[in-house]
Design an enzyme around this catalytic site. Sequence first.
Site, PDB file in Angstrom:
ATOM      1  N   ASP A  61       0.838  -1.207   0.000  1.00 53.32           N
ATOM      2  CA  ASP A  61       0.000   0.000   0.000  1.00 53.32           C
ATOM      3  C   ASP A  61       0.870   1.253   0.000  1.00 53.32           C
ATOM      4  OD1 ASP A  61      -2.429  -1.409  -0.078  1.00 53.32           O
ATOM      5  OD2 ASP A  61      -2.360  -1.761   2.074  1.00 53.32           O
ATOM      6  N   LYS A  63       0.677  -7.833  -3.042  1.00 48.64           N
ATOM      7  CA  LYS A  63      -0.638  -7.328  -3.458  1.00 48.64           C
ATOM      8  C   LYS A  63      -0.479  -5.877  -3.901  1.00 48.64           C
ATOM      9  CE  LYS A  63      -4.162  -6.031  -0.562  1.00 48.64           C
ATOM     10  NZ  LYS A  63      -4.819  -4.776  -1.004  1.00 48.64           N
ATOM     11  N   ASP A  77      -5.291  -6.241  -6.869  1.00 49.90           N
ATOM     12  CA  ASP A  77      -6.526  -6.088  -6.080  1.00 49.90           C
ATOM     13  C   ASP A  77      -7.282  -4.841  -6.548  1.00 49.90           C
ATOM     14  OD1 ASP A  77      -8.406  -6.101  -4.002  1.00 49.90           O
ATOM     15  OD2 ASP A  77      -7.009  -5.272  -2.527  1.00 49.90           O
ATOM     16  N   LEU A  78      -8.026  -4.972  -7.651  1.00 52.11           N
ATOM     17  CA  LEU A  78      -8.756  -3.814  -8.198  1.00 52.11           C
ATOM     18  C   LEU A  78     -10.265  -3.923  -7.976  1.00 52.11           C
ATOM     19  CD1 LEU A  78      -6.785  -3.210 -11.536  1.00 52.11           C
ATOM     20  CD2 LEU A  78      -6.420  -2.170  -9.293  1.00 52.11           C
ATOM     21  N   LYS A  79     -10.732  -5.058  -7.488  1.00 57.23           N
ATOM     22  CA  LYS A  79     -12.150  -5.249  -7.101  1.00 57.23           C
ATOM     23  C   LYS A  79     -13.123  -4.723  -8.151  1.00 57.23           C
ATOM     24  CE  LYS A  79     -11.246  -4.874  -2.090  1.00 57.23           C
ATOM     25  NZ  LYS A  79      -9.858  -4.357  -2.029  1.00 57.23           N
ATOM     26  N   LEU A  80     -13.097  -5.311  -9.339  1.00 57.28           N
ATOM     27  CA  LEU A  80     -13.976  -4.840 -10.423  1.00 57.28           C
ATOM     28  C   LEU A  80     -15.456  -5.102 -10.093  1.00 57.28           C
ATOM     29  CD1 LEU A  80     -11.195  -4.778 -11.804  1.00 57.28           C
ATOM     30  CD2 LEU A  80     -12.316  -5.529 -13.896  1.00 57.28           C
ATOM     31  N   ASP A 126     -19.027  -3.930 -12.298  1.00 56.27           N
ATOM     32  CA  ASP A 126     -19.712  -3.142 -13.324  1.00 56.27           C
ATOM     33  C   ASP A 126     -20.617  -4.099 -14.101  1.00 56.27           C
ATOM     34  OD1 ASP A 126     -20.327  -1.125 -15.308  1.00 56.27           O
ATOM     35  OD2 ASP A 126     -18.430  -0.162 -14.835  1.00 56.27           O
ATOM     36  N   PRO A 180     -21.654  -6.886 -16.785  1.00 61.04           N
ATOM     37  CA  PRO A 180     -20.809  -8.007 -17.208  1.00 61.04           C
ATOM     38  C   PRO A 180     -19.925  -7.705 -18.425  1.00 61.04           C
ATOM     39  CG  PRO A 180     -22.979  -8.812 -16.606  1.00 61.04           C
ATOM     40  CD  PRO A 180     -23.052  -7.308 -16.524  1.00 61.04           C
ATOM     41  N   ASN A 181     -20.468  -7.045 -19.435  1.00 60.07           N
ATOM     42  CA  ASN A 181     -19.683  -6.799 -20.649  1.00 60.07           C
ATOM     43  C   ASN A 181     -18.463  -5.915 -20.378  1.00 60.07           C
ATOM     44  OD1 ASN A 181     -19.369  -7.019 -23.539  1.00 60.07           O
ATOM     45  ND2 ASN A 181     -19.911  -4.840 -23.620  1.00 60.07           N
ATOM     46  N   THR A 224     -14.968  -5.910   4.949  1.00 62.98           N
ATOM     47  CA  THR A 224     -14.983  -5.970   6.423  1.00 62.98           C
ATOM     48  C   THR A 224     -15.332  -4.619   7.032  1.00 62.98           C
ATOM     49  OG1 THR A 224     -12.588  -5.786   6.298  1.00 62.98           O
ATOM     50  CG2 THR A 224     -13.478  -7.947   6.785  1.00 62.98           C
ATOM     51  N   ARG A 253      -2.592  -9.803  12.318  1.00 64.07           N
ATOM     52  CA  ARG A 253      -1.679  -9.042  13.189  1.00 64.07           C
ATOM     53  C   ARG A 253      -0.866 -10.005  14.047  1.00 64.07           C
ATOM     54  NH1 ARG A 253      -2.654  -5.876  10.057  1.00 64.07           N
ATOM     55  NH2 ARG A 253      -3.434  -3.737  10.249  1.00 64.07           N
ATOM     56  N   GLN A 283      -7.720  -2.141  11.948  1.00 60.61           N
ATOM     57  CA  GLN A 283      -8.374  -3.429  11.744  1.00 60.61           C
ATOM     58  C   GLN A 283      -9.084  -3.836  13.035  1.00 60.61           C
ATOM     59  OE1 GLN A 283      -8.725  -4.887   8.934  1.00 60.61           O
ATOM     60  NE2 GLN A 283      -6.893  -4.775   7.657  1.00 60.61           N
ATOM     61  N   ARG A 296       0.669  -3.386   6.966  1.00 63.03           N
ATOM     62  CA  ARG A 296       1.476  -2.593   7.908  1.00 63.03           C
ATOM     63  C   ARG A 296       2.334  -3.378   8.891  1.00 63.03           C
ATOM     64  NH1 ARG A 296      -3.761   0.827   9.013  1.00 63.03           N
ATOM     65  NH2 ARG A 296      -4.540  -1.211   8.406  1.00 63.03           N
TER      66      ARG A 296
HETATM   67  O1  C5P Z   1      -2.006  -3.002   6.686  1.00 62.59           O
HETATM   68  P1  C5P Z   1      -2.996  -4.140   6.740  1.00 62.59           P
HETATM   69  O2  C5P Z   1      -2.351  -5.456   7.155  1.00 62.59           O
HETATM   70  O3  C5P Z   1      -4.214  -3.822   7.543  1.00 62.59           O
HETATM   71  O4  C5P Z   1      -3.402  -4.325   5.217  1.00 62.59           O
HETATM   72  C1  C5P Z   1      -4.376  -5.227   4.813  1.00 62.59           C
HETATM   73  C2  C5P Z   1      -4.645  -5.064   3.350  1.00 62.59           C
HETATM   74  O5  C5P Z   1      -5.794  -5.801   3.027  1.00 62.59           O
HETATM   75  C3  C5P Z   1      -4.929  -3.627   2.909  1.00 62.59           C
HETATM   76  O6  C5P Z   1      -4.418  -3.503   1.590  1.00 62.59           O
HETATM   77  C4  C5P Z   1      -6.426  -3.544   2.944  1.00 62.59           C
HETATM   78  O7  C5P Z   1      -6.957  -2.600   2.043  1.00 62.59           O
HETATM   79  C5  C5P Z   1      -6.810  -4.947   2.501  1.00 62.59           C
HETATM   80  N1  C5P Z   1      -8.127  -5.392   2.880  1.00 62.59           N
HETATM   81  C6  C5P Z   1      -8.580  -5.438   4.199  1.00 62.59           C
HETATM   82  N2  C5P Z   1      -9.841  -5.906   4.467  1.00 62.59           N
HETATM   83  C7  C5P Z   1     -10.634  -6.316   3.482  1.00 62.59           C
HETATM   84  C8  C5P Z   1     -10.187  -6.288   2.154  1.00 62.59           C
HETATM   85  C9  C5P Z   1      -8.916  -5.815   1.891  1.00 62.59           C
HETATM   86  O8  C5P Z   1      -7.844  -5.100   5.113  1.00 62.59           O
HETATM   87  N3  C5P Z   1     -11.829  -6.788   3.770  1.00 62.59           N
END
Ligand code: C5P
Length: 233
Positions: free
Chosen positions: A10, A32, A59-62, A64, A66-67, A119, A181, A190, A211
């Site tokens: 990130d 990622k 990780d672009l989470k499309l 829209d 379907p086409n 989440t 963590r 988180q 992180r």
């Molecule tokens: O820094 P951290 O360990 O919290 O990063 C977790 C990564 O996972 C980040 O890129 C965050 O955007 C991503 N993510 C998340 N929870 C989700 C989906 C993606 O923390 N439900």
Amino acid sequence: MAKDVIIACDFSSAEDTFRFLDRFTEEKPFLKIGMELFYAEGPSIVREIKRRGHKIFLDLKLHDIPNTVKKAMSVLRNLDVDMTNVHAAGTIDMMRAALEGLTRPDGTRPLLIAVTQLTSTSEERMQRELLINAPINDTIVRYAENTREAGLDGVVCSPLEAGMVKAACGSGFMTVTPGVRFADGDKGDQVRITTPARAAEIGTDYIVVGRPITEAPDPVAAYRRCMSEFLGR
Ligand code: C5P
């Protein structure tokens, strides 16, 4: 199934990303790349990181029609990433279209997974704002079942949901879980978190860790600790 630790890169620029990656002289971690870095640097950052020998989860989470998703995926497939994703909320038709677009003429394709419920979405807001009148865990399981029906490889979910998804969709259905963590570490923003060792016990396939590694005083040591706790070696 391959189990691995994916580092969430990130960062907002190529410069910061490469300064971080240059620390890894022995390992080539699975990375990622999310919207921030991709929108800042474009496809060239993906090509350069691939050239350095890393696996990439784009990780672009499309989400829209379907086409449009199919056409976007047929562009992304040329980037040669290892994994990418869509929102399961786009429906089974959209996920099938994504899969079609992502599949190369020779039949190969990156892994394709779907986000169930973010989440950051609480059950209360999902019910009040989105008018989804069901327990959030039921929607997560249903979205995972839709994802499997569309032929995708798995879902992104919280580690605490991975067991429930595996129970509903089978142990071969992949779970990729952020929210990890170290037991003695800072939670940051988180909330629903678990340790690498506990994520392994729950049976998740990939953990996404940002992180705790990127902001560690010694990121390589933090990555090695994560690998050893998750893979038990
Ligand atoms: O820094 P951290 O360990 O919290 O990063 C977790 C990564 O996972 C980040 O890129 C965050 O955007 C991503 N993510 C998340 N929870 C989700 C989906 C993606 O923390 N439900």
